[in-house]
Design an enzyme around this catalytic site. Structure first.
Site, PDB file in Angstrom:
ATOM      1  N   HIS A  19      13.847  50.935  22.605  1.00 23.42           N
ATOM      2  CA  HIS A  19      14.620  51.625  21.570  1.00 23.42           C
ATOM      3  C   HIS A  19      15.301  50.541  20.726  1.00 23.42           C
ATOM      4  O   HIS A  19      16.523  50.480  20.632  1.00 23.42           O
ATOM      5  CB  HIS A  19      15.616  52.598  22.196  1.00 23.42           C
ATOM      6  CG  HIS A  19      16.115  53.669  21.274  1.00 23.42           C
ATOM      7  ND1 HIS A  19      16.049  55.024  21.568  1.00 23.42           N
ATOM      8  CD2 HIS A  19      16.685  53.595  20.050  1.00 23.42           C
ATOM      9  CE1 HIS A  19      16.579  55.721  20.565  1.00 23.42           C
ATOM     10  NE2 HIS A  19      16.973  54.870  19.619  1.00 23.42           N
ATOM     11  N   ASN A  67      11.308  63.319  17.603  1.00 26.52           N
ATOM     12  CA  ASN A  67      12.684  63.282  17.134  1.00 26.52           C
ATOM     13  C   ASN A  67      12.726  63.972  15.781  1.00 26.52           C
ATOM     14  O   ASN A  67      12.055  63.538  14.837  1.00 26.52           O
ATOM     15  CB  ASN A  67      13.180  61.846  16.990  1.00 26.52           C
ATOM     16  CG  ASN A  67      13.297  61.147  18.340  1.00 26.52           C
ATOM     17  OD1 ASN A  67      13.142  61.768  19.387  1.00 26.52           O
ATOM     18  ND2 ASN A  67      13.568  59.854  18.298  1.00 26.52           N
ATOM     19  N   GLU A 118      10.200  55.826  18.079  1.00 28.96           N
ATOM     20  CA  GLU A 118      10.113  55.815  16.616  1.00 28.96           C
ATOM     21  C   GLU A 118       9.508  54.552  16.006  1.00 28.96           C
ATOM     22  O   GLU A 118      10.216  53.773  15.333  1.00 28.96           O
ATOM     23  CB  GLU A 118      11.496  56.051  16.008  1.00 28.96           C
ATOM     24  CG  GLU A 118      12.169  57.318  16.495  1.00 28.96           C
ATOM     25  CD  GLU A 118      13.444  57.644  15.736  1.00 28.96           C
ATOM     26  OE1 GLU A 118      14.031  56.740  15.121  1.00 28.96           O
ATOM     27  OE2 GLU A 118      13.837  58.815  15.745  1.00 28.96           O
ATOM     28  N   TYR A 175      15.191  65.501  12.738  1.00 29.67           N
ATOM     29  CA  TYR A 175      16.520  65.620  12.137  1.00 29.67           C
ATOM     30  C   TYR A 175      16.518  66.523  10.917  1.00 29.67           C
ATOM     31  O   TYR A 175      17.414  67.338  10.736  1.00 29.67           O
ATOM     32  CB  TYR A 175      17.082  64.230  11.797  1.00 29.67           C
ATOM     33  CG  TYR A 175      17.480  63.511  13.060  1.00 29.67           C
ATOM     34  CD1 TYR A 175      18.738  63.711  13.615  1.00 29.67           C
ATOM     35  CD2 TYR A 175      16.578  62.706  13.743  1.00 29.67           C
ATOM     36  CE1 TYR A 175      19.100  63.111  14.812  1.00 29.67           C
ATOM     37  CE2 TYR A 175      16.931  62.095  14.948  1.00 29.67           C
ATOM     38  CZ  TYR A 175      18.194  62.306  15.470  1.00 29.67           C
ATOM     39  OH  TYR A 175      18.538  61.721  16.665  1.00 29.67           O
ATOM     40  N   ARG A 191      17.801  61.248  28.938  1.00 29.82           N
ATOM     41  CA  ARG A 191      16.923  60.270  28.297  1.00 29.82           C
ATOM     42  C   ARG A 191      17.776  59.072  27.878  1.00 29.82           C
ATOM     43  O   ARG A 191      18.671  59.218  27.038  1.00 29.82           O
ATOM     44  CB  ARG A 191      16.238  60.885  27.078  1.00 29.82           C
ATOM     45  CG  ARG A 191      15.444  59.872  26.288  1.00 29.82           C
ATOM     46  CD  ARG A 191      14.701  60.484  25.091  1.00 29.82           C
ATOM     47  NE  ARG A 191      14.010  59.408  24.387  1.00 29.82           N
ATOM     48  CZ  ARG A 191      14.242  59.046  23.133  1.00 29.82           C
ATOM     49  NH1 ARG A 191      15.103  59.707  22.389  1.00 29.82           N
ATOM     50  NH2 ARG A 191      13.586  58.028  22.607  1.00 29.82           N
ATOM     51  N   GLU A 206      14.873  64.011  20.581  1.00 33.84           N
ATOM     52  CA  GLU A 206      16.140  63.873  19.863  1.00 33.84           C
ATOM     53  C   GLU A 206      16.220  64.975  18.819  1.00 33.84           C
ATOM     54  O   GLU A 206      15.241  65.257  18.126  1.00 33.84           O
ATOM     55  CB  GLU A 206      16.246  62.538  19.103  1.00 33.84           C
ATOM     56  CG  GLU A 206      16.517  61.341  19.959  1.00 33.84           C
ATOM     57  CD  GLU A 206      16.590  60.043  19.149  1.00 33.84           C
ATOM     58  OE1 GLU A 206      16.980  60.076  17.960  1.00 33.84           O
ATOM     59  OE2 GLU A 206      16.243  59.000  19.720  1.00 33.84           O
TER      60      GLU A 206
HETATM   61  C1  GBH Z   1      17.076  58.223  15.419  1.00 36.08           C
HETATM   62  O1  GBH Z   1      16.518  57.709  14.282  1.00 36.08           O
HETATM   63  C2  GBH Z   1      17.271  57.138  16.428  1.00 36.08           C
HETATM   64  O2  GBH Z   1      16.274  57.211  17.434  1.00 36.08           O
HETATM   65  C3  GBH Z   1      18.625  57.107  17.027  1.00 36.08           C
HETATM   66  O3  GBH Z   1      18.815  55.895  17.671  1.00 36.08           O
HETATM   67  C4  GBH Z   1      19.651  57.376  15.975  1.00 36.08           C
HETATM   68  O4  GBH Z   1      20.951  57.208  16.426  1.00 36.08           O
HETATM   69  C5  GBH Z   1      19.453  58.782  15.490  1.00 36.08           C
HETATM   70  O5  GBH Z   1      18.153  59.016  15.122  1.00 36.08           O
HETATM   71  C6  GBH Z   1      20.366  59.176  14.342  1.00 36.08           C
HETATM   72  O6  GBH Z   1      20.091  58.447  13.197  1.00 36.08           O
HETATM   73  O7  GBH Z   1      13.948  62.771   5.821  1.00 36.08           O
HETATM   74  O8  GBH Z   1      16.181  63.679   5.733  1.00 36.08           O
HETATM   75  O9  GBH Z   1      15.087  63.365   7.873  1.00 36.08           O
HETATM   76  C7  GBH Z   1      16.503  58.588  13.183  1.00 36.08           C
HETATM   77  C8  GBH Z   1      15.503  58.188  12.169  1.00 36.08           C
HETATM   78  C9  GBH Z   1      14.641  58.219  10.035  1.00 36.08           C
HETATM   79  C10 GBH Z   1      15.860  60.125  10.751  1.00 36.08           C
HETATM   80  C11 GBH Z   1      14.790  58.624   8.619  1.00 36.08           C
HETATM   81  C12 GBH Z   1      16.010  60.558   9.304  1.00 36.08           C
HETATM   82  C13 GBH Z   1      15.072  60.246   7.047  1.00 36.08           C
HETATM   83  C14 GBH Z   1      15.967  61.277   6.546  1.00 36.08           C
HETATM   84  N1  GBH Z   1      15.695  58.709  10.847  1.00 36.08           N
HETATM   85  N2  GBH Z   1      14.980  60.041   8.473  1.00 36.08           N
HETATM   86  S1  GBH Z   1      15.245  62.896   6.490  1.00 36.08           S
END
Ligand code: GBH
Length: 456
Positions: free
Chosen positions: A119, A297, A164, A299, A75, A357
């Site tokens: 992106h 995505n 996103e 995290y 991707r 992601e």
């Molecule tokens: C992505 O964004 C992007 O697509 C990418 O480009 C980037 O490198 C990658 O992630 C790493 O940052 O509530 O604890 O999860 C991530 C977007 C938005 C993820 C805010 C975390 C809040 C923290 N982020 N979010 S939490």
């Protein structure tokens, strides 16, 4: 049975601005991220994207790395200003050819390209005309989607319109942490709408140009869980889920914007009335166009604790106060991924889901043996793949997983200080060193399952 389905799409993900560098090569135009990174104080380590991983020149080596990893799909995103330097109109053949060569190289290596159109690196010229808050930008995006899908549609079937929309809208136009760095609620809401609209308008255009097209969008979803059983924390969760997740999911799946959130925004003074000024007749139908998959995505989860209501502060915490955190300070918590996938499947029926992601930042570098022992990333990867497999066992049609990221890269407002890669990048020499997590991933992909030991 800890095996994944036979056709499970194992992949890795990157994005153009974060890896390519070569920001002045071959007629590329300026993007809002070039401008933003050149503005003092915006990137915490003062860096920019001029060189990044130099992928623009080293893409063959990077494709070889992916081949070594054994991934089935890659991707990546296209830099709009490489292809249409001024946003609309003249197409830059040299920029377009870069992606055409990359696609050919991937196919030769047996790797399926999975293309993201947007992106975050908008041509600066379009921002000068108002950027996403300007409805015309949606039309410009559709023209760009047309150019790309015509050029690559004979070889690329999988397309993601936007990466996103929450980040683009909120971080770009409301809290100003991302390009273009604005702080305006009205701009944020208009941006979100025009992103969704341009998605809806682009889907049929891409379908018309592409054989066996599979088209979707990627959302960053943040499941909210209360810090305590108090009513106040439940209310904080509703608000978080509403503005972060439902504001995008509900319109995409035909439910319109969530009325409870609209009311919040009216009460808070972000909207003059509950009639959204940027919505025109037919928009909501356009946005709700059927798609072939939803990209997610993931995290971390968000633990919500009301900061306004004192009773909530005293209510007993039901969540662990000291969890493992990554270098981004994000909690490591895999079970919320299973719950999220299950919820999306039952509540929205989006069809096949892809994790487009998932990953973590840890700064681990080479040790004396020359290897990179990133055991925390190894643990993160394992636990999130366990959570993914659990969702599949529960009946969720999860069709693939893309690790973020193939290699360390430019982490937006944090520059090069945060390392998300499975492959280490030495930014002085541009040497790539597969970390332990890359070795593990290679073994998992080969086995198509989780019962894999990592050789010491
Ligand atoms: C992505 O964004 C992007 O697509 C990418 O480009 C980037 O490198 C990658 O992630 C790493 O940052 O509530 O604890 O999860 C991530 C977007 C938005 C993820 C805010 C975390 C809040 C923290 N982020 N979010 S939490």
């Amino acid at each position: 049975m800890r095996q994944f389905p036979n056709d499970f799409l194992w992949g890795v993900a990157t994005s153009a601005f974060q890896i390519e560098g070569a920001t002045h090569a071959d007629g590329r135009g300026e993007s809002i991220w070039d401008r933003f990174a050149a503005t003092p104080g915006k990137i915490s380590d003062g860096s920019d994207g001029k060189v990044a991983c130099d992928h623009y020149h080293r893409w063959r080596e990077d494709v070889a790395l992916m081949r070594w990893l054994g991934v089935k799909s890659y991707r990546f995103s296209v830099a709009w200003p490489r292809v249409i330097p001024t946003g609309r109109g003249a197409v830059n053949a040299a920029g377009l050819d870069f992606y055409s060569r990359l696609v050919d190289g991937l196919l030769e290596a047996g790797i399926e390209p999975f293309v993201t159109l947007y992106h975050w690196d908008m041509p600066q010229v379009l921002q000068d005309l108002g950027g996403w808050p300007n409805r015309d930008t949606a039309s410009a995006f559709v023209e760009y989607a047309d150019v790309m899908s015509r050029k690559l549609g004979d070889r690329v079937s999988r397309w993601i319109t936007h990466n996103e929309p929450w980040c683009i809208s909120f971080l770009g136009y409301c809290n100003g942490e991302h390009a273009p760095g604005h702080k305006n609620w009205g701009e944020m809401l208009a941006t979100a709408h025009h992103l969704l609209l341009s998605h809806g308008q682009a889907v049929p255009v891409i379908r018309a140009n592409v054989k066996n097209a599979s088209v979707g969008i990627t959302l960053n979803l943040s499941p909210a869980e209360p810090a305590s059983p108090s009513a106040e924390d439940a209310e904080a969760c509703r608000r978080h889920d509403g503005s972060f997740n439902r504001w995008y999911l509900d319109p995409l799946y035909g439910r319109g914007y969530p009325t409870d959130v609209v009311e919040d925004y009216v009460k808070d003074g972000h909207l003059a009335s509950s009639t959204l000024p940027f919505v025109r007749d037919g928009d909501m139908e356009t946005i709700a166009v059927p798609t072939d998959f939803l990209g997610i995505n993931y995290y971390s989860r968000a633990i919500m604790r009301s900061d306004r209501i004192p009773e909530s502060k005293n209510a007993p915490r039901t969540v662990h106060p000291e969890p493992e955190r990554t270098d981004m300070d994000w909690e490591v918590y895999a079970p919320a991924l299973t719950r999220l996938l299950q919820h999306l499947h039952t509540h929205y029926q989006p069809g096949p889901l892809y994790i487009t992601e998932n990953g973590c930042a840890y700064a681990t570098g080479p040790s004396e043996d020359g290897k990179v022992h990133d055991e925390k990333r190894v643990a993160y990867l394992r636990s999130h793949l366990e959570a993914s497999l659990e969702a599949i066992h529960q009946g969720v049609p999860l069709a693939g997983y893309f690790a973020w990221s193939l290699m360390d890269n430019f982490e937006w407002a944090f520059g090069y200080q945060k390392r998300f890669g499975m492959v280490y990048v030495d930014y002085d020499s541009q040497r790539r060193i597969p970390k332990d997590s890359a070795h593990l991933y290679k073994a998992l992909v080969e086995k198509n399952g989780l019962d894999v030991e990592l050789a010491a």
